[in-house]
Design a protein around this motif. Sequence first.
Motif, mmCIF file in Angstrom:
data_model
loop_
_atom_site.group_PDB
_atom_site.id
_atom_site.type_symbol
_atom_site.label_atom_id
_atom_site.label_comp_id
_atom_site.label_asym_id
_atom_site.label_seq_id
_atom_site.Cartn_x
_atom_site.Cartn_y
_atom_site.Cartn_z
ATOM 1 N N TYR A 1 -14.784 -9.107 -0.209
ATOM 2 C CA TYR A 1 -13.605 -9.705 -0.207
ATOM 3 C C TYR A 1 -13.670 -10.854 -1.181
ATOM 4 O O TYR A 1 -14.877 -11.485 -1.520
ATOM 5 C CB TYR A 1 -13.279 -10.375 1.085
ATOM 6 C CG TYR A 1 -12.745 -9.532 2.087
ATOM 7 C CD1 TYR A 1 -11.485 -9.080 2.540
ATOM 8 C CD2 TYR A 1 -13.693 -8.825 2.997
ATOM 9 C CE1 TYR A 1 -11.260 -8.313 3.414
ATOM 10 C CE2 TYR A 1 -13.556 -7.934 3.905
ATOM 11 C CZ TYR A 1 -12.181 -7.594 4.149
ATOM 12 O OH TYR A 1 -11.763 -6.936 5.184
ATOM 13 N N ARG B 1 -11.159 -14.370 -2.230
ATOM 14 C CA ARG B 1 -10.016 -14.909 -1.681
ATOM 15 C C ARG B 1 -10.113 -16.283 -2.624
ATOM 16 O O ARG B 1 -11.112 -16.847 -2.801
ATOM 17 C CB ARG B 1 -10.032 -15.602 -0.279
ATOM 18 C CG ARG B 1 -8.841 -16.032 0.047
ATOM 19 C CD ARG B 1 -8.569 -16.521 1.637
ATOM 20 N NE ARG B 1 -7.456 -17.046 2.058
ATOM 21 C CZ ARG B 1 -6.832 -16.796 3.014
ATOM 22 N NH1 ARG B 1 -7.322 -16.041 3.940
ATOM 23 N NH2 ARG B 1 -5.607 -17.263 3.434
ATOM 24 N N GLN C 1 4.943 -5.807 -5.691
ATOM 25 C CA GLN C 1 4.927 -7.269 -5.342
ATOM 26 C C GLN C 1 4.692 -8.177 -6.694
ATOM 27 O O GLN C 1 4.029 -7.853 -7.443
ATOM 28 C CB GLN C 1 3.623 -7.536 -4.502
ATOM 29 C CG GLN C 1 3.691 -6.672 -3.242
ATOM 30 C CD GLN C 1 4.665 -7.118 -2.263
ATOM 31 O OE1 GLN C 1 4.692 -8.475 -2.006
ATOM 32 N NE2 GLN C 1 5.392 -6.235 -1.595
ATOM 33 N N GLU D 1 -6.066 -12.519 -1.938
ATOM 34 C CA GLU D 1 -7.145 -11.955 -1.462
ATOM 35 C C GLU D 1 -7.374 -10.536 -1.719
ATOM 36 O O GLU D 1 -6.288 -9.855 -1.609
ATOM 37 C CB GLU D 1 -7.208 -12.323 0.089
ATOM 38 C CG GLU D 1 -8.562 -11.614 0.668
ATOM 39 C CD GLU D 1 -8.718 -12.149 2.301
ATOM 40 O OE1 GLU D 1 -9.660 -11.788 2.569
ATOM 41 O OE2 GLU D 1 -7.743 -12.811 2.654
ATOM 42 N N ALA E 1 -7.506 -3.205 -0.909
ATOM 43 C CA ALA E 1 -6.538 -3.763 -0.486
ATOM 44 C C ALA E 1 -6.176 -5.150 -1.124
ATOM 45 O O ALA E 1 -7.335 -5.429 -1.441
ATOM 46 C CB ALA E 1 -6.164 -3.923 0.992
ATOM 47 N N TYR E 2 -4.873 -5.738 -1.155
ATOM 48 C CA TYR E 2 -4.792 -7.179 -1.610
ATOM 49 C C TYR E 2 -3.869 -7.795 -0.687
ATOM 50 O O TYR E 2 -2.700 -7.004 -0.031
ATOM 51 C CB TYR E 2 -4.468 -7.369 -2.967
ATOM 52 C CG TYR E 2 -3.136 -7.037 -3.267
ATOM 53 C CD1 TYR E 2 -2.015 -7.921 -3.119
ATOM 54 C CD2 TYR E 2 -2.709 -5.847 -4.009
ATOM 55 C CE1 TYR E 2 -0.718 -7.692 -3.885
ATOM 56 C CE2 TYR E 2 -1.306 -5.454 -4.251
ATOM 57 C CZ TYR E 2 -0.481 -6.540 -4.233
ATOM 58 O OH TYR E 2 0.957 -6.164 -4.744
ATOM 59 N N TRP E 3 -3.529 -9.060 -0.544
ATOM 60 C CA TRP E 3 -2.841 -9.643 0.367
ATOM 61 C C TRP E 3 -2.385 -11.050 -0.495
ATOM 62 O O TRP E 3 -3.231 -11.627 -1.376
ATOM 63 C CB TRP E 3 -3.416 -10.302 1.439
ATOM 64 C CG TRP E 3 -3.976 -9.285 2.515
ATOM 65 C CD1 TRP E 3 -3.251 -9.234 3.656
ATOM 66 C CD2 TRP E 3 -5.360 -8.466 2.498
ATOM 67 N NE1 TRP E 3 -4.074 -8.066 4.439
ATOM 68 C CE2 TRP E 3 -5.237 -7.762 3.550
ATOM 69 C CE3 TRP E 3 -6.306 -8.600 1.811
ATOM 70 C CZ2 TRP E 3 -6.191 -7.090 3.996
ATOM 71 C CZ3 TRP E 3 -7.191 -7.701 1.961
ATOM 72 C CH2 TRP E 3 -7.274 -6.811 3.173
ATOM 73 N N ASP F 1 -1.426 -14.299 2.347
ATOM 74 C CA ASP F 1 -1.856 -13.761 4.064
ATOM 75 C C ASP F 1 -0.654 -12.343 4.222
ATOM 76 O O ASP F 1 -0.840 -12.098 5.465
ATOM 77 C CB ASP F 1 -1.637 -14.626 5.051
ATOM 78 C CG ASP F 1 -2.971 -15.682 4.749
ATOM 79 O OD1 ASP F 1 -4.029 -15.164 4.471
ATOM 80 O OD2 ASP F 1 -2.709 -16.922 5.310
ATOM 81 N N GLU F 2 -0.073 -12.012 3.320
ATOM 82 C CA GLU F 2 0.772 -10.966 3.602
ATOM 83 C C GLU F 2 0.224 -9.801 2.862
ATOM 84 O O GLU F 2 0.011 -9.713 1.676
ATOM 85 C CB GLU F 2 2.247 -10.847 3.238
ATOM 86 C CG GLU F 2 3.009 -12.015 4.355
ATOM 87 C CD GLU F 2 3.140 -11.594 5.542
ATOM 88 O OE1 GLU F 2 3.327 -10.578 5.801
ATOM 89 O OE2 GLU F 2 3.322 -12.476 6.466
ATOM 90 N N LEU F 3 0.024 -8.424 3.750
ATOM 91 C CA LEU F 3 -0.375 -7.497 2.946
ATOM 92 C C LEU F 3 0.280 -6.695 1.816
ATOM 93 O O LEU F 3 1.779 -6.446 1.830
ATOM 94 C CB LEU F 3 -0.663 -6.237 3.972
ATOM 95 C CG LEU F 3 -1.250 -4.849 3.273
ATOM 96 C CD1 LEU F 3 -2.755 -4.917 2.717
ATOM 97 C CD2 LEU F 3 -1.262 -3.743 4.343
ATOM 98 N N GLY F 4 -0.013 -6.794 0.482
ATOM 99 C CA GLY F 4 0.600 -6.541 -0.707
ATOM 100 C C GLY F 4 0.720 -4.922 -1.092
ATOM 101 O O GLY F 4 1.349 -4.177 -1.304
ATOM 102 N N GLU G 1 -2.480 -1.518 0.156
ATOM 103 C CA GLU G 1 -3.597 -1.000 0.734
ATOM 104 C C GLU G 1 -3.678 0.575 -0.004
ATOM 105 O O GLU G 1 -2.886 1.430 0.385
ATOM 106 C CB GLU G 1 -3.747 -0.945 2.165
ATOM 107 C CG GLU G 1 -4.958 -0.357 2.749
ATOM 108 C CD GLU G 1 -5.082 -0.587 4.282
ATOM 109 O OE1 GLU G 1 -6.088 -0.744 4.601
ATOM 110 O OE2 GLU G 1 -3.917 -0.434 4.802
#
Length: 184
Positions: A3, A5, A114, A125, A141-143, A146-149, A151
């Motif tokens: 990861y 971030r 997004q 992240e 995946a990316y966020w 803190d919201e999943l953008g 996956e």
Amino acid sequence: ELYLRTWVRLAEDHGYVHHFLSLAGTQPDEYWGADGNAGCRPNGYRAAGTTLDFNENHELFFYTYFPDMNCDSGGYCDGQYAQDICNGCADKDMPCQNGLECCWGNHFSSDPPQVLPRGQWVCLEIKMRLNTPGQADGEMAYWMNDELGHEQTGMYWRDVPELQLNKAWLQHYIASGDTDQSNQ
């Protein structure tokens, strides 16, 4: 699994960057094996990686190289240009598999896209999980805040367990011709 971030704030007039946040991996004794492979289809044991990039509208997407990727042929990817790319890839033990071809990262994005906002702090992240050798069970995946953008599952990056994730890059890479202004 790796990861990265970070917090970023792009200027209000920020234009475009060529590459942004990257995760990658190599064999333990070939740390630089993930570098300088543009145009080559990965062979499943030299390197693996993905980059979270954005286009001129600041729409986020993954720019990813993997052994089953789609590559270009014909058109701009023809003649001596394509031959030079294929020769360079063959020198790295990643020969062109379908005649003359140019393998640039494949795009994976959300629908709707997004958008990375400008002029405000944003937490990004990214995650990359390598596949089990011989199986397409990897993911990325990316966020954003803190919201999943986005996956993407079912990824195939490697054929050998020695290929491991060992790089995280925060880049603001701009190639010649990418922009005509300073991007802060």
